[in-house]
Structures are given as structure tokens and as C-alpha cells.
Scaffold this motif. Sequence first.
Motif: not given
Lengths: 179, 165, 379
Positions: A70-99
Amino acid sequence: MRLEAIRQALAALAVTEEVEVVKIIPAPKPAEGEEAAKPTEVREKVSQTMLFTPDYKKKGFHLDIKVPPAELPAAAQSLIDQGFFLEAITGVDWPKEGQIEVVYDFNHWDELCRVVVRARTDRDQPAVPTISHIYSGANWHERETHDFFGVKFSGHPDLSPFLLPDDADYHPLRKDFKA
Amino acid sequence: METKELQPSIIHLAPLDQVLAIGRANSLWPMTFGLACCAIEMMAAGASRFDLARFGAEVFRPSPRQCDVMIVAGTISKKMAPAVKTLYDQMPEPKWVIAMGNCAISGGPFAFEGQYGIIEGADKFLPVDVYIPGCPPRPEALIEGILELEEKVTGSRRWPRVQCG
Amino acid sequence: MNAPVTDKSLAVLDRTAETFVLNLGPQHPATHGVLRVKLTMDGEYIVHAEPVLGYIHRMHEKMGENRTWAQFMPNTGRLDYLGALSYNHGYCLAAERAEGIEVPERAEYIRCITVELNRIASHLLWFGAFVLDLGGFTPLLYAFDDREQILDLLESVTGARLTFCYFRFGGVYNDIDDNFITGAKAFVKRLRSRMPMYHDLVTKNIILIKRLKDIGPLSQELCRRYGATGPVLRGSGVCFDVRKHEPYSVYPEFDFDIPVYHECDSMARYMVRMDEIEQSLRIVEQGLDKLPDGPVMAAKAPKILKPAKGDYYAAVEAARGSFGIRVVSDGTNTPYRLKLRSPTFSNLSLFSEACQGMILPDALALMGTLDLVIPEIDR
Ligand code: SF4
């Protein structure tokens, strides 16, 4: 400089988790003539804030933070405020932990500072909020992650198949995917 | 049925066909149609140094309706396959297909167990005339492939075969 | 052709006006491969553009998960086949970082020299193909002529012309010889003497100037939101180059500049690439002069990699921008997850927003300056 500023901005968002740490307690010095006792291992649950500043030489990034989805947009907002740019978004599957872990990479033009933001979501119903209204480029990255892992980005304008054929209903980068 | 001796026809079409075949073989018009890495070698074959024009096949046409050779240069993904088929169908007869590179022959490096995205070879849905192996094939190989196709069209080879080794 | 978004052209974009859909691609000579763009047009003006990807999705990331670390190496040569060596380099850096392998100095120099030669070859091909898009055929023939010289050199050491797989974890697999060194020196001289010709023939051409100047402005703010990198970003006045920003290999040893143009238009991006060719020539030249002796392969490089658990990131400056690779290892001999961050993916994503209100030929010129390689976008 940059690192310190962004660390402070993000610190409040980081999750605190119970982590198991193995502590090795050295055995007391043996008395003369006795055999040294083995050091005892103690497994302890410690609560830890998931905010790390790893060794850049070894890892390739400066700040590693885990936030609740739920805090992702807030984190992104503070990053863009400080001038960061987005390189990439990706996922990693962890079936053992079910996440499924969603990983965001950020970088800065003026000063070298790579920030990794992670969020974990349930594997059966993966969903995290979108950040495409903050970083427009996230739109495509999120669609790609949805393709590959089936992560629902709530609030995303269009999550139709992107790299996969139009009628694709599979998520090929999940570990249990079989063609 | 009893067989009858047929009168030889007054108009002979076979020689005309042969003349046409020679004409076609020496001015093949390929389609400007690249899928992946192999397309760059196809470009190189058409550009300076390799100069496909020496063999009359340099008129790369962007429209399938003006072409008679389709050079399938690259990996055919499942998403792209219908488009490739449409392009082929749009070409006027007579038409030929060259499968350039391992991807177009068999899926090449991308054929592995559990793959979900590609068609393993152009011959799964197109009648391929000439196969050119390589990843990517050198421009010389493409030229040889085109000469091979010429031979297929006319029945005889115009250029001497280069012996290697 | 000169059509910046004026009040008049915005008026044309009135949504109530009649629009039609124009399908560009997936087979279209101007999209350089199998990109498809769904355009909503109002006459000659673009109201909305939606790129459709995936026509050459080749499952590279999936392949990374079912083969060993070393077996993935050939794939890196087929992602961005025009600048294959940069991708080799990026993957090597990530794996070497994960495993903690030191690369001998000579190998580092050879890597830089070959990568820069590859970058020049890539920019030359872009130059030829881009001018071809705008309607000029001849420059392509000149560019290919020079490019073939580079390919000859690279072929003599790597054995391939296009899809190189030359780097190994801990070095390179083949040392360069004197023929390569003399050949490369001669090539540097030759291309330097030909650059003025390129500028006379193309850059100063009034048609080219009319088609590029003030066309397709990309603001810095736009670039930041979309994560654009490489010449696209440097044409918008941001001095960001991974080679300087996050120095890797032996790039700090070289004296070179990062060309930056502040006009933000298509001409700026064109000029950045042309200047980069000259800077790369400088790096090659210095590299050949400074080339140290020694082994080209780390003596202790393990044959089978088994990096410790965790994730690692490495980035390089490829010909099209910053190529990043994130590897997640679970301690076995296969990567657990490989994420390839391709520069053109982000660069193309801004197209849809940037081309609104442009006329179609200008939008294609803008797309040309993004320097797209579609298999790298789709991966
Ligand atoms: S055969 Fe090799 S070079 Fe050709 S398209 Fe396939 S991977 Fe690329």
C-alpha cells in the motif's frame, strides 16, 4: 548526500519483519586439560526494519528497502520529488513462501544512487497499487509484470496482454508454469 | 478407355514458360521484411560490399504485392505468425519462400522444452523452398541461397559453384 | 514538414472532429522490425498513438532460468544484436559481481576496445537506416562500407559478425593480435577522415535539417517520467552516461567527453550519435596505445558459477542507453531470475505521449531518432 536524503524520506515506509538470526555464542574458555566445548547456536527471532544499505561493490545498488504494497505510491512520490527516474519494474516468484515479490529499480541522473524498492504480495491473489500516475513509464513495466507474473496493479489503466499474444491467459515466468 | 495418339499442339507453352522462368530467376524481388537479427545480415547482403544487385535480386519491395520471394529472416513468434501468413497470401503467384537462419528453419536457439512463444520453423505453415542455416547466416550464404533458388526455378545453374576447402 | 504543435494544429486535434485509425506495422519498413503502432489520426495529424509490442517476444528471461549461467551468454548477443558486445559486457559484469571474479587488466582493455568498435558499428547502421527512413538511400551504402571494416576486425577476434559471444566470466576467450591492432588503428584514421564527408553529405543537407530541427521535442521532465536514457536523454540536455556516471571496467582510464545537446529536438539526438562516434574513436585509440600485457582470462575463474544467494545489479552504457541486468541467485548453477532492463523499452514508451499532435512523417522521424531494436524491447 543523495543517499542520506532518500533514506530518510523512505525510512518511515519500510516494513518491520520478524527475521530469524543465528547467533553463535562462543563456549566459555575451557579449564586446563578439558576439551573445549562446542559454541552454542541460538536461533532468535528479531524484529528488523527492512531497510538496508548494502555494499555497492558487491551488490550493485545503494539502498534496498521493502515496503508494504500500500505504501508503494508514497515511496514513488518521494522518489520522483527527489528527481529519481524509474529504471525497471519486475517480479520474482517465490512459490515456497507463497509470495510474489515486485521489484522497482530507481536511479538518479546527477549523482550515482541506485534504490531498490520491494514489495511482497500473496501469490494466489497478487495485487499491488499502480504507480503509473506518478511515473508514466511504469505503465509499460507494470503491464509486462502483469503478463509474466499475473500481478494485478490496481488502478492501472489497461492491463491487457502486452508482450504475450492477445488471448494469453498464462503467466510464463511463474515457477510452476508449464507450456 | 483406349488411348489415342494426340496431335502435337500448335501452340507450345512449355518453352514460353522456360523463358519466363529465366526472366523471373534473374530478377527476383524479395520483400523488405525483417523479423530479427538475421534481417541485419539481409540488409548487409543488399548494401555495399556484398551487393546483391550483382545477381539481380536487389529490388527489395516493402509491399508484398510486388514481390516474388519472401525471405523469412528471423524468429517467428506465435503473435507474428498470422501476420507472416497474411503477407505470404498477399504475394502474387508464382512465389517462393527462403527460410534464412536457424530460427526460421527450426526455432534455432529459442526452441527449448517448455517454450511458449515461438513457432519452431517457417515450414510449419509456409512452403519453404530454400533453407539457409546459420545464426545468422553470412551474407554470402544468403547469396548462395538465392542462387540455389534460381536453380530451382530454371532447372539449371547460371553461376559456377564455388568449391571450398 | 515543419510542424511544431501550434494553436492551429491543436485546434485540428479537436476530439469531436472525425478521426480514423491507421495501422502501422507490424511489417513496415519505417518501424525497423516488427513494431506495430495503432494510430488514431485526424487527417495528417496524430491524435493518439498506441505501440503494440510482443511480435518478437523470444522468452529470453525464461531461458535464463533453465540453463546455467554460462549457457545464457549467447542469448545476450541476440537481444540487441547491433550492440551485442555491450550486452555481453553487462551480463559478465553482473555475474562477476555475484561471484566475485577479478578480471585481468588486459582483458578489461580488450573489452572496452571491442565494445566501442561495436558501438560505432551500431551508430553507423542507425545513421544509414535513419537517413533511409527520411528518404536518402546513398548514405546507407557509405555507412555499411565503414561498418563492414569494423565487422572484419571484430570477426577476426570473436569469430562472429553480428551476434557476438566473446566475453567470458573473468575475461575474454581470445586474445587480440597485432593484425587487429594495426587494423584498428588504420580504421580509426580512416573513419576520422570520413566523418567530415558524412557531415557534408548529410548533416548539412537542408532537407535533413528541415526535417529534424525543432521536430519531436522531448523535455527533461518527460524523459524522467519515462526513464529514457542514452542518446535520447543526452539530446535533451542531460549529461547521463553510465560510463562516466557509474564507471565500470577501465573507462575511468580513458579521456573522452559525453556529447550533450540542449535543443531537445530530433536534430539534437542525431548530433549526439554522430559525436559519439568520434568519442568512441578516441577511446579505441587510447585503448590500443595503453594496452597492457598479461593474461586475458582470470586464472581462478570457476568453470561453473554458483553465486551466493541474493540479488545483484549491473549496468552498462549500451549503444541505445543504459542496459541494466538484475540477477537473482539461489545458490545453484542456474540463475533464479534474470531481469533485463533494456533501454529502448523505456525510450519507446515515451513515443505515445511525445507524438501527439504531430504529423505522421515527423512522428516517423522522431521514432527513427529513438533508434529502436525491437527484439530488445520485446526480449
Ligand atoms: S537464427 Fe540466430 S541470428 Fe537469426 S534470427 Fe535467429 S537468433 Fe537471430
